[in-house]
Design a protein around this motif. Structure first.
Motif, PDB file in Angstrom:
ATOM      1  N   SER A  71      12.765   5.102   0.135  1.00 34.25           N
ATOM      2  CA  SER A  71      13.314   6.453   0.150  1.00 34.25           C
ATOM      3  C   SER A  71      12.311   7.455   0.707  1.00 34.25           C
ATOM      4  O   SER A  71      12.707   8.462   1.307  1.00 34.25           O
ATOM      5  CB  SER A  71      13.732   6.874  -1.261  1.00 34.25           C
ATOM      6  OG  SER A  71      12.631   6.883  -2.151  1.00 34.25           O
ATOM      7  N   LEU A  72      11.016   7.217   0.536  1.00 33.85           N
ATOM      8  CA  LEU A  72      10.024   8.171   1.021  1.00 33.85           C
ATOM      9  C   LEU A  72      10.101   8.344   2.542  1.00 33.85           C
ATOM     10  O   LEU A  72      10.314   9.467   3.024  1.00 33.85           O
ATOM     11  CB  LEU A  72       8.623   7.747   0.586  1.00 33.85           C
ATOM     12  CG  LEU A  72       7.493   8.627   1.110  1.00 33.85           C
ATOM     13  CD1 LEU A  72       7.608  10.041   0.549  1.00 33.85           C
ATOM     14  CD2 LEU A  72       6.132   8.025   0.763  1.00 33.85           C
ATOM     15  N   GLY A  82      -4.698  14.225  -2.445  1.00 34.53           N
ATOM     16  CA  GLY A  82      -3.708  14.125  -1.379  1.00 34.53           C
ATOM     17  C   GLY A  82      -2.480  13.328  -1.725  1.00 34.53           C
ATOM     18  O   GLY A  82      -1.601  13.170  -0.881  1.00 34.53           O
ATOM     19  N   LEU A  83      -2.389  12.802  -2.965  1.00 34.57           N
ATOM     20  CA  LEU A  83      -1.227  11.996  -3.309  1.00 34.57           C
ATOM     21  C   LEU A  83       0.058  12.825  -3.344  1.00 34.57           C
ATOM     22  O   LEU A  83       1.122  12.339  -2.964  1.00 34.57           O
ATOM     23  CB  LEU A  83      -1.432  11.309  -4.662  1.00 34.57           C
ATOM     24  CG  LEU A  83      -2.128   9.944  -4.637  1.00 34.57           C
ATOM     25  CD1 LEU A  83      -2.192   9.356  -6.020  1.00 34.57           C
ATOM     26  CD2 LEU A  83      -1.422   8.985  -3.687  1.00 34.57           C
ATOM     27  N   ASP A  84      -0.032  14.069  -3.811  1.00 29.76           N
ATOM     28  CA  ASP A  84       1.164  14.908  -3.839  1.00 29.76           C
ATOM     29  C   ASP A  84       1.740  15.071  -2.448  1.00 29.76           C
ATOM     30  O   ASP A  84       2.948  14.919  -2.222  1.00 29.76           O
ATOM     31  CB  ASP A  84       0.840  16.286  -4.431  1.00 29.76           C
ATOM     32  CG  ASP A  84       0.874  16.282  -5.956  1.00 29.76           C
ATOM     33  OD1 ASP A  84       1.627  15.464  -6.517  1.00 29.76           O
ATOM     34  OD2 ASP A  84       0.155  17.070  -6.571  1.00 29.76           O
ATOM     35  N   GLU A  85       0.882  15.387  -1.500  1.00 35.14           N
ATOM     36  CA  GLU A  85       1.343  15.577  -0.123  1.00 35.14           C
ATOM     37  C   GLU A  85       1.899  14.287   0.452  1.00 35.14           C
ATOM     38  O   GLU A  85       2.861  14.295   1.227  1.00 35.14           O
ATOM     39  CB  GLU A  85       0.185  16.081   0.739  1.00 35.14           C
ATOM     40  CG  GLU A  85       0.559  16.363   2.191  1.00 35.14           C
ATOM     41  CD  GLU A  85      -0.601  16.879   2.998  1.00 35.14           C
ATOM     42  OE1 GLU A  85      -0.432  17.032   4.216  1.00 35.14           O
ATOM     43  OE2 GLU A  85      -1.681  17.130   2.419  1.00 35.14           O
ATOM     44  N   LEU A  86       1.310  13.162   0.064  1.00 35.36           N
ATOM     45  CA  LEU A  86       1.732  11.870   0.605  1.00 35.36           C
ATOM     46  C   LEU A  86       3.012  11.356  -0.025  1.00 35.36           C
ATOM     47  O   LEU A  86       3.931  10.918   0.674  1.00 35.36           O
ATOM     48  CB  LEU A  86       0.616  10.841   0.397  1.00 35.36           C
ATOM     49  CG  LEU A  86       0.971   9.368   0.687  1.00 35.36           C
ATOM     50  CD1 LEU A  86       1.319   9.197   2.154  1.00 35.36           C
ATOM     51  CD2 LEU A  86      -0.176   8.464   0.290  1.00 35.36           C
ATOM     52  N   ARG A 135       0.832  -1.192   0.000  1.00 32.30           N
ATOM     53  CA  ARG A 135       0.000   0.000   0.000  1.00 32.30           C
ATOM     54  C   ARG A 135       0.869   1.247   0.000  1.00 32.30           C
ATOM     55  O   ARG A 135       1.934   1.285   0.628  1.00 32.30           O
ATOM     56  CB  ARG A 135      -0.913   0.022   1.234  1.00 32.30           C
ATOM     57  CG  ARG A 135      -1.857  -1.159   1.338  1.00 32.30           C
ATOM     58  CD  ARG A 135      -2.843  -0.972   2.470  1.00 32.30           C
ATOM     59  NE  ARG A 135      -2.202  -0.743   3.752  1.00 32.30           N
ATOM     60  CZ  ARG A 135      -1.768  -1.688   4.561  1.00 32.30           C
ATOM     61  NH1 ARG A 135      -1.864  -2.964   4.199  1.00 32.30           N
ATOM     62  NH2 ARG A 135      -1.214  -1.407   5.721  1.00 32.30           N
ATOM     63  N   LEU A 136       0.409   2.273  -0.697  1.00 29.00           N
ATOM     64  CA  LEU A 136       1.028   3.582  -0.648  1.00 29.00           C
ATOM     65  C   LEU A 136       0.213   4.420   0.323  1.00 29.00           C
ATOM     66  O   LEU A 136      -0.866   4.913  -0.019  1.00 29.00           O
ATOM     67  CB  LEU A 136       1.050   4.231  -2.040  1.00 29.00           C
ATOM     68  CG  LEU A 136       1.898   3.510  -3.094  1.00 29.00           C
ATOM     69  CD1 LEU A 136       1.668   4.124  -4.468  1.00 29.00           C
ATOM     70  CD2 LEU A 136       3.375   3.575  -2.727  1.00 29.00           C
ATOM     71  N   GLY A 137       0.709   4.553   1.550  1.00 27.98           N
ATOM     72  CA  GLY A 137      -0.055   5.252   2.576  1.00 27.98           C
ATOM     73  C   GLY A 137       0.844   5.942   3.571  1.00 27.98           C
ATOM     74  O   GLY A 137       2.032   5.618   3.704  1.00 27.98           O
ATOM     75  N   SER A 138       0.290   6.890   4.298  1.00 30.27           N
ATOM     76  CA  SER A 138       1.072   7.679   5.252  1.00 30.27           C
ATOM     77  C   SER A 138       1.506   6.859   6.451  1.00 30.27           C
ATOM     78  O   SER A 138       2.419   7.259   7.176  1.00 30.27           O
ATOM     79  CB  SER A 138       0.250   8.882   5.720  1.00 30.27           C
ATOM     80  OG  SER A 138      -0.970   8.453   6.325  1.00 30.27           O
ATOM     81  N   GLY A 139       0.888   5.704   6.670  1.00 25.98           N
ATOM     82  CA  GLY A 139       1.260   4.889   7.823  1.00 25.98           C
ATOM     83  C   GLY A 139       2.713   4.469   7.816  1.00 25.98           C
ATOM     84  O   GLY A 139       3.295   4.212   8.873  1.00 25.98           O
TER      85      GLY A 139
END
Length: 364
Positions: free
Chosen positions: A136-137, A276-280, A99-103
């Motif tokens: 890297s994120l 919100g993908l840019d911010e994430l 998953r691509l998520g802020s968690g």
């Protein structure tokens, strides 16, 4: 603060090493770290049984269901430990779940805190963060937002522009010399965009398609012989037979087996819908804040994140930042050595090993 043993790194990371060979005198143990809401995260801890560690290193995985259990990552962690690092490799639940998520930021932060405690007790200085691929994120975010906690940063095969990176994964398009993309990664993007596509699917149908994509990836990832179409297309069509008829075309589009132009259009439209993908996913707004000594490494033949992202990352840093960048032909996305252009690349390899062994060495 002592550096890692460079000759040990060279022994296992040079093109003369067998890709599956690993140091023998490394102990790996399993630990759990508490996360929010009562959840726990498994980590693997590596240390040499022959000599005490010289540095503390947090190894952050990319977007992969196996996490540190991937044989390539496990081997690399053992090599770092053999060279003198106390290595913590967390199974980041967000990334093992593809998953691509802020968690993932919170998960990496929890792992860093746990390593800090052990590093402080052993007087190893502030930990170095080593990230691979999409790791890297969180690595860049931690270096930018927790400068007092990170002694050094190594980014291997990372990205700066997430839109170009995802487009490369879907089409192979990028602004540099031709590089053939890895076609086996496409379902990951579809898994993360499916609920934002113009698709009238019930929740249980989305779950069934995603489970089928995961089954397909488990059968194909990490196997170079599966990259040609005549190898992975039959696997996709076999897995598709386990799905209801109304889900098969969608599944095969996600694998790149049918209607590639239509599939690309649907992915691009879903990207625009997912707010919100840019911010994430965009690390660039915070990169100028990084003052941690940083090493950027990218393989010229990387077929997952194109090598042009190395320059994009370098340009995102402040001009005053301590950054060393290396573009190499010896390593691909997995970090495995290859013999092509060996003699012309040895000088670069020496520079990379020197940078790896000494990054953050001046940390008190």
């Amino acid at each position: 603060m002592r550096s890692l043993k460079r000759w040990r790194l060279a022994r296992w990371l040079g093109p003369w090493a067998r890709p599956t060979a690993t140091p023998k005198h490394v102990v790996r143990t399993t630990h759990e770290i508490a996360l929010s809401a009562g959840q726990v995260m498994t980590t693997w801890r590596y240390v040499s049984s022959r000599h005490p560690p010289r540095r503390a290193l947090l190894l952050l995985q990319g977007l992969h269901f196996a996490g540190p259990e991937d044989p390539r990552m496990d081997r690399f962690a053992r090599i770092l430990a053999d060279a003198g690092a106390l290595v913590i490799a967390p199974f980041l639940p967000t990334y093992t779940g593809l998953r691509l998520g802020s968690g993932v930021i919170d998960e990496a932060t929890a792992a860093l805190r746990a390593l800090q405690i052990e590093a402080r007790e052993a007087r190893l200085g502030r930990p170095v963060i080593f990230s691979i691929s999409f790791g890297s994120l969180p690595a860049l975010r931690l270096a930018a937002t927790r400068p007092d906690d990170v002694g050094g940063l190594v980014v291997f095969g990372g990205y700066a522009d997430w839109k170009l990176t995802l487009r490369f994964a879907l089409t192979g398009e990028h602004a540099g010399d031709p590089v053939t993309r890895d076609p086996l990664n496409q379902p990951v993007i579809w898994m993360n965009l499916l609920e934002h596509m113009d698709e009238a699917l019930q929740a249980h149908d989305r779950e069934r398609v995603c489970a089928a994509w995961l089954a397909y990836m488990r059968r194909t990832w990490g196997r170079p012989e599966m990259k040609p179409e005549d190898a992975h297309h039959p696997v996709a069509r076999e897995v598709a037979q386990e799905l209801p008829a109304h889900l098969r075309r969608l599944f095969l589009m996600g694998c790149g087996c049918e209607a590639s132009e239509e599939g690309l259009a649907r992915c691009m439209a879903a990207l625009e819908r997912r707010s919100g993908l840019d911010e994430l996913l965009d690390p660039r707004p915070q990169i100028p804040q990084i003052r941690t000594p940083t090493v950027l490494i990218h393989g010229r033949g990387d077929d997952v994140i194109p090598y042009t992202q190395l320059d994009a990352l370098r340009q995102a840093f402040s001009p005053e930042a301590d950054v060393r960048a290396f573009l190499t032909g010896l390593y691909g996305h997995t970090g495995l050595a290859r013999f092509s252009g060996l003699f012309g690349e040895l000088g670069g390899m020496v520079g990379i090993l020197r940078a790896l062994s000494t990054v953050g060495k001046a940390d008190p």
